[in-house]
Design a protein around this motif. Structure first.
Motif, PDB file in Angstrom:
ATOM      1  N   ILE A  14       0.822  -1.208   0.000  1.00 21.11           N
ATOM      2  CA  ILE A  14       0.000   0.000   0.000  1.00 21.11           C
ATOM      3  C   ILE A  14       0.856   1.258   0.000  1.00 21.11           C
ATOM      4  CG2 ILE A  14      -1.672   1.338   1.356  1.00 21.11           C
ATOM      5  CD1 ILE A  14      -2.983  -1.295   2.156  1.00 21.11           C
ATOM      6  N   GLU A  15       1.940   1.257   0.774  1.00 26.37           N
ATOM      7  CA  GLU A  15       2.809   2.440   0.819  1.00 26.37           C
ATOM      8  C   GLU A  15       3.405   2.738  -0.547  1.00 26.37           C
ATOM      9  OE1 GLU A  15       3.487   4.796   2.989  1.00 26.37           O
ATOM     10  OE2 GLU A  15       2.006   3.963   4.372  1.00 26.37           O
ATOM     11  N   ALA A  16       3.870   1.691  -1.229  1.00 31.52           N
ATOM     12  CA  ALA A  16       4.463   1.874  -2.561  1.00 31.52           C
ATOM     13  C   ALA A  16       3.402   2.336  -3.556  1.00 31.52           C
ATOM     14  CB  ALA A  16       5.115   0.579  -3.028  1.00 31.52           C
ATOM     15  N   PHE A  17       2.197   1.767  -3.441  1.00 30.85           N
ATOM     16  CA  PHE A  17       1.088   2.160  -4.329  1.00 30.85           C
ATOM     17  C   PHE A  17       0.770   3.642  -4.154  1.00 30.85           C
ATOM     18  CE2 PHE A  17      -3.533   2.945  -4.538  1.00 30.85           C
ATOM     19  CZ  PHE A  17      -3.732   2.741  -5.896  1.00 30.85           C
ATOM     20  N   ARG A  18       0.640   4.086  -2.896  1.00 33.13           N
ATOM     21  CA  ARG A  18       0.358   5.500  -2.634  1.00 33.13           C
ATOM     22  C   ARG A  18       1.431   6.402  -3.228  1.00 33.13           C
ATOM     23  NH1 ARG A  18      -0.585   4.773   3.770  1.00 33.13           N
ATOM     24  NH2 ARG A  18      -2.770   4.067   3.782  1.00 33.13           N
ATOM     25  N   LYS A  19       2.699   6.024  -2.997  1.00 32.90           N
ATOM     26  CA  LYS A  19       3.801   6.870  -3.464  1.00 32.90           C
ATOM     27  C   LYS A  19       3.796   6.989  -4.985  1.00 32.90           C
ATOM     28  CE  LYS A  19       8.790   7.623  -3.105  1.00 32.90           C
ATOM     29  NZ  LYS A  19       8.887   8.083  -4.513  1.00 32.90           N
ATOM     30  N   ASP A  20       3.637   5.856  -5.673  1.00 31.15           N
ATOM     31  CA  ASP A  20       3.636   5.880  -7.145  1.00 31.15           C
ATOM     32  C   ASP A  20       2.477   6.729  -7.676  1.00 31.15           C
ATOM     33  OD1 ASP A  20       5.850   4.274  -7.141  1.00 31.15           O
ATOM     34  OD2 ASP A  20       4.759   2.410  -7.534  1.00 31.15           O
ATOM     35  N   LEU A  21       1.309   6.575  -7.052  1.00 35.78           N
ATOM     36  CA  LEU A  21       0.134   7.315  -7.503  1.00 35.78           C
ATOM     37  C   LEU A  21       0.315   8.814  -7.256  1.00 35.78           C
ATOM     38  CD1 LEU A  21      -2.820   7.093  -8.591  1.00 35.78           C
ATOM     39  CD2 LEU A  21      -3.563   6.973  -6.204  1.00 35.78           C
ATOM     40  N   LEU A  22       0.752   9.188  -6.052  1.00 36.28           N
ATOM     41  CA  LEU A  22       0.890  10.600  -5.708  1.00 36.28           C
ATOM     42  C   LEU A  22       2.021  11.278  -6.469  1.00 36.28           C
ATOM     43  CD1 LEU A  22       0.260  10.397  -1.854  1.00 36.28           C
ATOM     44  CD2 LEU A  22      -1.265  11.366  -3.584  1.00 36.28           C
ATOM     45  N   ASP A  23       3.127  10.555  -6.686  1.00 32.20           N
ATOM     46  CA  ASP A  23       4.234  11.133  -7.472  1.00 32.20           C
ATOM     47  C   ASP A  23       3.759  11.455  -8.886  1.00 32.20           C
ATOM     48  OD1 ASP A  23       5.910  10.937  -5.328  1.00 32.20           O
ATOM     49  OD2 ASP A  23       7.058   9.217  -6.080  1.00 32.20           O
ATOM     50  N   TRP A  24       2.995  10.526  -9.466  1.00 30.21           N
ATOM     51  CA  TRP A  24       2.472  10.742 -10.818  1.00 30.21           C
ATOM     52  C   TRP A  24       1.537  11.944 -10.859  1.00 30.21           C
ATOM     53  CZ3 TRP A  24      -2.810  10.181 -12.208  1.00 30.21           C
ATOM     54  CH2 TRP A  24      -3.073  10.347 -13.573  1.00 30.21           C
ATOM     55  N   PHE A  25       0.612  12.030  -9.909  1.00 30.92           N
ATOM     56  CA  PHE A  25      -0.357  13.126  -9.922  1.00 30.92           C
ATOM     57  C   PHE A  25       0.332  14.465  -9.693  1.00 30.92           C
ATOM     58  CE2 PHE A  25      -3.540  15.896  -7.845  1.00 30.92           C
ATOM     59  CZ  PHE A  25      -4.486  15.917  -8.869  1.00 30.92           C
ATOM     60  N   THR A  26       1.302  14.494  -8.792  1.00 28.13           N
ATOM     61  CA  THR A  26       2.024  15.740  -8.519  1.00 28.13           C
ATOM     62  C   THR A  26       2.696  16.257  -9.784  1.00 28.13           C
ATOM     63  OG1 THR A  26       2.407  15.047  -6.231  1.00 28.13           O
ATOM     64  CG2 THR A  26       3.826  16.796  -7.103  1.00 28.13           C
ATOM     65  N   ALA A  27       3.217  15.345 -10.591  1.00 29.79           N
ATOM     66  CA  ALA A  27       3.950  15.740 -11.799  1.00 29.79           C
ATOM     67  C   ALA A  27       3.036  15.975 -12.996  1.00 29.79           C
ATOM     68  CB  ALA A  27       4.981  14.666 -12.148  1.00 29.79           C
ATOM     69  N   GLU A  28       1.950  15.201 -13.096  1.00 28.71           N
ATOM     70  CA  GLU A  28       1.191  15.161 -14.349  1.00 28.71           C
ATOM     71  C   GLU A  28      -0.217  15.745 -14.286  1.00 28.71           C
ATOM     72  OE1 GLU A  28       2.578  14.251 -17.080  1.00 28.71           O
ATOM     73  OE2 GLU A  28       4.436  13.444 -16.235  1.00 28.71           O
ATOM     74  N   GLN A  29      -0.675  16.195 -13.119  1.00 32.99           N
ATOM     75  CA  GLN A  29      -2.072  16.631 -13.015  1.00 32.99           C
ATOM     76  C   GLN A  29      -2.384  17.766 -13.992  1.00 32.99           C
ATOM     77  OE1 GLN A  29      -3.103  19.295  -9.597  1.00 32.99           O
ATOM     78  NE2 GLN A  29      -1.144  18.604  -8.783  1.00 32.99           N
TER      79      GLN A  29
END
Length: 368
Positions: A14-29
């Motif tokens: 779950i921690e890795a999933f959150r990080k990957d998702l949030l890193d992507w959104f921070t960069a690509e939103q």
């Protein structure tokens, strides 16, 4: 296939999933006007507008609406006609009426501050579980689930959930999943990221798995089921109605319009006179008879159609035959009709179908 609901949730990091998702959104939103700040009122307006409506369509409406009604007080104090006019063309007008009703309650009961407690915000008219979760997480940083169709599609694939997302009971499963997965440090970005992922990458058909930032965590991708999920039963067939409508011009150059009832479909919007037609006999004569009996209008309807318009609701389709006509004497017509000058028409909120009727009429006048 048997539902295994949330059996897969224990198998992902779950921690890795959150990080990957949030890193992507921070960069690509996407840069969207309602993301410029976390004002609860603006978040609320945007989420109501985005229900059943595309982002690209909503952007200009949101900007115009917020410019016209920049605060809770401004919207609460506005005339409903003005609000419906600002909403004109977005459809699903009950959203606008419910929003204004709820905003009045916020002004009167909560001192103009959008409630930050789930139990309070859920009481507001038109604020369902999704909207409440979106406002609480995005504006107030509360780790509450905001589960819409995008989120259900994404999580059904990631967690291999086979429950039918068309069934209201399935929402609880997905809300429980979000409560397990959501970032407590940044619930705003987490919920928005799930929505964004569903809108841009994890699309209903042909999901872009190779571009997905959480592909490694996705059970459906690893099992080749990404095109099978989510499970979603088809809606029942919609009802089709044959309608007739007429643009009536008076001798002094005014046009006759009618306000729809305050309850039901397209409540309180304005329209040109119209009626459901039967399949027997002349549509033109049926319209003339309807006008005489319903509104005491002796109209002369022109031969031939101005245009045909199809208007699709979620449960209903109107097939509208559109006519033009003239009225000499309006001294005895029903008070349900209003005669207005052409320049005045822009002040009234019309449903999209009747905006199209007027557009066709104006184009035909230019040709004559």
């Amino acid at each position: 296939m048997e539902s295994n609901s949330l059996a897969h949730i224990g198998k992902i990091d779950i921690e890795a999933f959150r990080k990957d998702l949030l890193d992507w959104f921070t960069a690509e939103q996407r840069q969207l006007p309602w993301r410029e700040d976390s004002d609860p009122y603006k978040v609320w307006v945007s989420e109501i507008m985005l229900q059943q409506t595309r982002v690209d369509t909503v952007i200009p409406y949101f900007l115009h609406f917020i410019n016209k009604f920049p605060t809770i007080e401004a919207l609460a104090s506005a005339d409903e006609e003005e609000v419906l006019k600002a909403w004109e063309g977005l459809g699903y007008y009950s959203r606008a009426r419910n929003l204004q009703s709820a905003v009045k309650e916020v002004r009167d009961t909560y001192g103009g501050i959008v409630p930050s407690e789930p139990v309070d915000i859920a009481k507001l008219k038109g604020v369902g579980p999704y909207t409440a979760g979106a406002i609480l997480s995005i504006a107030y940083g509360r780790p509450e689930p905001a589960v819409d169709g995008n989120v259900m599609r994404v999580l059904s694939r990631i967690l291999l959930i086979w429950d039918d997302i068309a069934k209201p009971s399935s929402r609880k499963i997905f809300e429980a999943a979000v409560r397990e997965l959501i970032s407590h440090d940044n619930p705003s970005y987490f919920n928005q990221a799930l929505m964004e992922l569903g809108a841009l990458i994890c699309t209903p058909t042909s999901p872009k798995c190779l571009l997905c930032p959480v592909r490694e965590h996705c059970a459906a991708f690893h099992q080749g089921e990404q095109d099978t999920l989510p499970v979603k039963t088809k809606k029942k067939s919609v009802k089709r109605l044959q309608m007739g409508a007429v643009v009536l011009k008076t001798d002094n150059g005014n046009y006759l319009i009618h306000k729809r009832p305050s309850k039901g479909l397209l409540a309180n919007l304005w329209e040109f006179p119209n009626v459901e037609l039967d399949s027997f006999g002349s549509h033109r004569k049926q319209l003339e008879e309807f006008l005489r009996l319903e509104y005491n209008v002796e109209a002369k309807i022109d031969n031939g159609l101005l245009t045909k318009i199809e208007h699709v609701f979620s449960h209903l389709v109107w097939n509208i035959d559109v006519f033009t006509g003239s009225v000499k004497d309006i001294s005895m017509i029903s008070e349900e009709l209003r005669a207005v000058e052409e320049e005045e028409l822009v002040q009234f909120a019309f449903p999209v179908s009747h905006q199209k009727i007027w557009k066709s009429y104006k184009e035909s006048c230019l040709k004559d």
